[in-house]
Design a protein around this motif. Structure first.
Motif, PDB file in Angstrom:
ATOM      1  N   UNK A   1     -49.707  16.675   9.087  1.00  0.00           N
ATOM      2  CA  UNK A   1     -48.992  16.298   7.868  1.00  0.00           C
ATOM      3  C   UNK A   1     -48.671  14.799   7.857  1.00  0.00           C
ATOM      4  N   UNK A   2     -48.960  14.163   6.733  1.00  0.00           N
ATOM      5  CA  UNK A   2     -48.650  12.743   6.578  1.00  0.00           C
ATOM      6  C   UNK A   2     -47.183  12.608   6.173  1.00  0.00           C
ATOM      7  N   UNK A   3     -46.472  11.701   6.850  1.00  0.00           N
ATOM      8  CA  UNK A   3     -45.073  11.441   6.498  1.00  0.00           C
ATOM      9  C   UNK A   3     -44.990   9.975   6.060  1.00  0.00           C
ATOM     10  N   UNK A   4     -44.663   9.801   4.809  1.00  0.00           N
ATOM     11  CA  UNK A   4     -44.577   8.450   4.225  1.00  0.00           C
ATOM     12  C   UNK A   4     -43.461   7.662   4.917  1.00  0.00           C
ATOM     13  N   UNK A   5     -43.565   6.336   4.907  1.00  0.00           N
ATOM     14  CA  UNK A   5     -42.539   5.487   5.494  1.00  0.00           C
ATOM     15  C   UNK A   5     -41.180   5.707   4.854  1.00  0.00           C
ATOM     16  N   UNK A   6     -40.134   5.686   5.654  1.00  0.00           N
ATOM     17  CA  UNK A   6     -38.755   5.882   5.197  1.00  0.00           C
ATOM     18  C   UNK A   6     -38.579   7.158   4.368  1.00  0.00           C
ATOM     19  N   UNK A   7     -39.144   8.246   4.872  1.00  0.00           N
ATOM     20  CA  UNK A   7     -38.978   9.529   4.178  1.00  0.00           C
ATOM     21  C   UNK A   7     -38.960  10.664   5.203  1.00  0.00           C
ATOM     22  N   UNK A   8     -38.742  11.869   4.719  1.00  0.00           N
ATOM     23  CA  UNK A   8     -38.733  12.990   5.669  1.00  0.00           C
ATOM     24  C   UNK A   8     -39.706  14.083   5.240  1.00  0.00           C
ATOM     25  N   UNK A   9     -40.043  14.937   6.200  1.00  0.00           N
ATOM     26  CA  UNK A   9     -40.996  16.016   5.945  1.00  0.00           C
ATOM     27  C   UNK A   9     -40.575  17.250   6.708  1.00  0.00           C
ATOM     28  N   UNK A  10     -41.043  18.394   6.234  1.00  0.00           N
ATOM     29  CA  UNK A  10     -40.728  19.667   6.891  1.00  0.00           C
ATOM     30  C   UNK A  10     -42.026  20.344   7.317  1.00  0.00           C
TER      31      UNK A  10
ATOM     32  N   UNK B   1     -58.152   8.638  -8.271  1.00  0.00           N
ATOM     33  CA  UNK B   1     -57.075   9.640  -8.196  1.00  0.00           C
ATOM     34  C   UNK B   1     -56.456   9.651  -6.788  1.00  0.00           C
ATOM     35  N   UNK B   2     -57.295   9.461  -5.760  1.00  0.00           N
ATOM     36  CA  UNK B   2     -56.783   9.405  -4.378  1.00  0.00           C
ATOM     37  C   UNK B   2     -55.783   8.259  -4.234  1.00  0.00           C
ATOM     38  N   UNK B   3     -56.096   7.107  -4.857  1.00  0.00           N
ATOM     39  CA  UNK B   3     -55.202   5.939  -4.793  1.00  0.00           C
ATOM     40  C   UNK B   3     -53.875   6.246  -5.489  1.00  0.00           C
ATOM     41  N   UNK B   4     -53.953   6.916  -6.658  1.00  0.00           N
ATOM     42  CA  UNK B   4     -52.731   7.265  -7.403  1.00  0.00           C
ATOM     43  C   UNK B   4     -51.872   8.245  -6.581  1.00  0.00           C
ATOM     44  N   UNK B   5     -52.530   9.274  -6.029  1.00  0.00           N
ATOM     45  CA  UNK B   5     -51.788  10.277  -5.250  1.00  0.00           C
ATOM     46  C   UNK B   5     -51.180   9.668  -3.985  1.00  0.00           C
ATOM     47  N   UNK B   6     -51.942   8.771  -3.334  1.00  0.00           N
ATOM     48  CA  UNK B   6     -51.420   8.121  -2.118  1.00  0.00           C
ATOM     49  C   UNK B   6     -50.174   7.315  -2.470  1.00  0.00           C
ATOM     50  N   UNK B   7     -50.225   6.656  -3.634  1.00  0.00           N
ATOM     51  CA  UNK B   7     -49.094   5.856  -4.100  1.00  0.00           C
ATOM     52  C   UNK B   7     -47.862   6.699  -4.408  1.00  0.00           C
ATOM     53  N   UNK B   8     -48.108   7.916  -4.875  1.00  0.00           N
ATOM     54  CA  UNK B   8     -47.007   8.812  -5.272  1.00  0.00           C
ATOM     55  C   UNK B   8     -46.701   9.883  -4.212  1.00  0.00           C
ATOM     56  N   UNK B   9     -47.300   9.760  -3.023  1.00  0.00           N
ATOM     57  CA  UNK B   9     -47.188  10.820  -2.021  1.00  0.00           C
ATOM     58  C   UNK B   9     -45.736  11.106  -1.616  1.00  0.00           C
ATOM     59  N   UNK B  10     -44.905  10.066  -1.629  1.00  0.00           N
ATOM     60  CA  UNK B  10     -43.495  10.246  -1.287  1.00  0.00           C
ATOM     61  C   UNK B  10     -42.827  11.264  -2.203  1.00  0.00           C
ATOM     62  N   UNK B  11     -43.113  11.168  -3.500  1.00  0.00           N
ATOM     63  CA  UNK B  11     -42.519  12.078  -4.486  1.00  0.00           C
ATOM     64  C   UNK B  11     -43.182  13.454  -4.378  1.00  0.00           C
ATOM     65  N   UNK B  12     -44.517  13.457  -4.282  1.00  0.00           N
ATOM     66  CA  UNK B  12     -45.267  14.731  -4.211  1.00  0.00           C
ATOM     67  C   UNK B  12     -44.808  15.558  -3.003  1.00  0.00           C
TER      68      UNK B  12
END
Lengths: 114, 273
Positions: free
Chosen positions: A76-85, B47-58
């Motif tokens: 699982x990818x965990x974005x910088x400054x965020x959390x994951x489960x 689309x991969x670039x858009x999703x990577x950019x929004x991955x924190x929210x997704x």
């Protein structure tokens, strides 16, 4: 005839999915892991055998990291400054190594199941 | 930094490269224009670039299950579309390809490659983004380019080794590879659902890690090619078999249930003559 067969296949496929996908309300013990400077804290911890565990991974680095374990079959990818489960287990006793795929030289850890 | 970038990008590229190789070989058989490839690559990359950019929210969707659900959705779409594409190619006459069916095959190929590129592309973008403002960026980019080139070369090699064979052999090889890909995709999607606790994890049905370790080069290649797992759970194995059965069933169904329209048209033509 063809349509009938396709409909039947889709019906059984849907039925199989409905049976298999059953959300579980049972609460799992939570283990918190933090990522800082491409290192896992704690990098080693014990969990009971045959128990489902909820891993709460907090990435304190500004860069993304990928939690990966071949032994646990988890990725699982965990974005910088965020959390994951991530849910793991129930597991049989043993050692289950994990690593950060983006920084595998430093981000290493293991779960001891006993 | 460089070897890791080579391995990571190679791992991510390999799956899509092999899929493209097989689909190109199939499209050569049905005399398709292959215009689907640039369309799928470009749209998938965007689309991969858009999703990577929004991955924190997704990632936060559905109580931190968004990433897995999205990827499982893409994998299921790939599996079902492979089955549809195989069914279409089984009904296309290579000597007299029907334009409608060839166009439908192209659309299937776009969907399959689009989903594969989006899935793997977002991870590559996220990985590279972590190094963008560091002194290692040049090295990582070089390593990534090397990994990408190796992955693409293996895909090209697979394509030429497939088209090099006669029609029947090629068709059988493509079918086997596509069925295994579909099984792999469905199996991986169940793994993601277990990761978010939407599916119950059960003990593995075997452990072949001492025989072929998933970390070994052979294990990695087997993973990309046939979805090799050293410790698969029963649900994963069942999903794999379901994916393989769907694709092989789609291939053999037209033989047992031929096109009714085709059958009806032929006697009318015979009477006219």
């Amino acid at each position: 005839m063809n349509r009938l067969i396709i409909k039947r296949i889709l019906f059984y496929f849907g039925l199989l999915l409905a049976i298999a996908v059953s959300p579980i309300s049972q609460a799992a013990p939570i283990i918190k892991i933090e990522i800082k400077d491409h290192l896992f804290y704690p990098s080693e911890f014990s969990v009971p055998a045959n128990t489902k565990i909820k891993l709460l991974i907090i990435n304190n680095d500004p860069t993304p990291e990928e939690f990966e374990s071949y032994e646990l079959n988890r990725e699982k990818v965990i974005i910088g400054n965020s959390k994951a489960v991530i849910f793991i287990g129930p597991l049989s006793p043993g050692t289950y190594p994990f690593f950060g795929e983006f920084y595998p030289k430093t981000a290493q850890g293991k779960i001891l199941v006993n | 930094m460089l070897p890791n970038a080579v391995i990571l990008i190679l791992q991510e590229t390999l799956e899509a490269a092999l899929l493209i190789g097989v689909l190109l070989a199939v499209s050569t058989r049905v005399h398709d224009s292959k215009r689907w490839l640039p369309i799928a690559l470009i749209s998938g990359g965007c689309v991969a670039a858009i999703l990577a950019n929004q991955m924190g929210i997704i990632s936060e969707w559905f109580d931190y299950a968004g990433q897995e659900l999205l990827n499982a959705l893409f994998q299921t779409i790939i599996c079902l579309t492979i089955a549809l594409a195989v069914w279409l190619t089984a009904t296309i006459d290579p000597l007299n390809p029907q334009p409608g069916k060839v166009a439908a095959f192209s659309h299937c190929a776009i969907i399959i490659i689009f989903c594969a590129v989006v899935r793997e592309g977002q991870e590559i973008i996220l990985y590279l983004s972590g190094f963008i403002y560091t002194e290692n960026f040049q090295k990582v980019l070089t390593g990534g380019a090397l990994g990408f080139s190796i992955g693409a070369s293996i895909g090209i090699l697979l394509f030429y080794s497939l088209v090099d064979h006669a029609g029947r052999e090629r068709r059988a090889a493509c079918l086997v590879l596509l069925a295994l890909f579909a099984g792999n995709m469905l199996s991986q999607s169940t793994l993601l659902l277990m990761q978010i606790d939407w599916l119950t994890q059960s003990p593995p049905i075997w452990n072949s890690s001492t025989l072929v370790a998933e970390t070994s080069i052979f294990g990695q290649l087997l993973y990309a090619l046939v979805g090799y797992e050293a410790t698969p759970s029963p649900i994963q194995a069942a999903a794999y078999i379901l994916g393989v059965t769907l694709v092989t069933g789609a291939n053999f169904m037209p033989r047992y249930y031929p096109d009714k329209k085709k059958q009806q048209v032929q006697p009318v033509r015979g009477n006219d003559a």
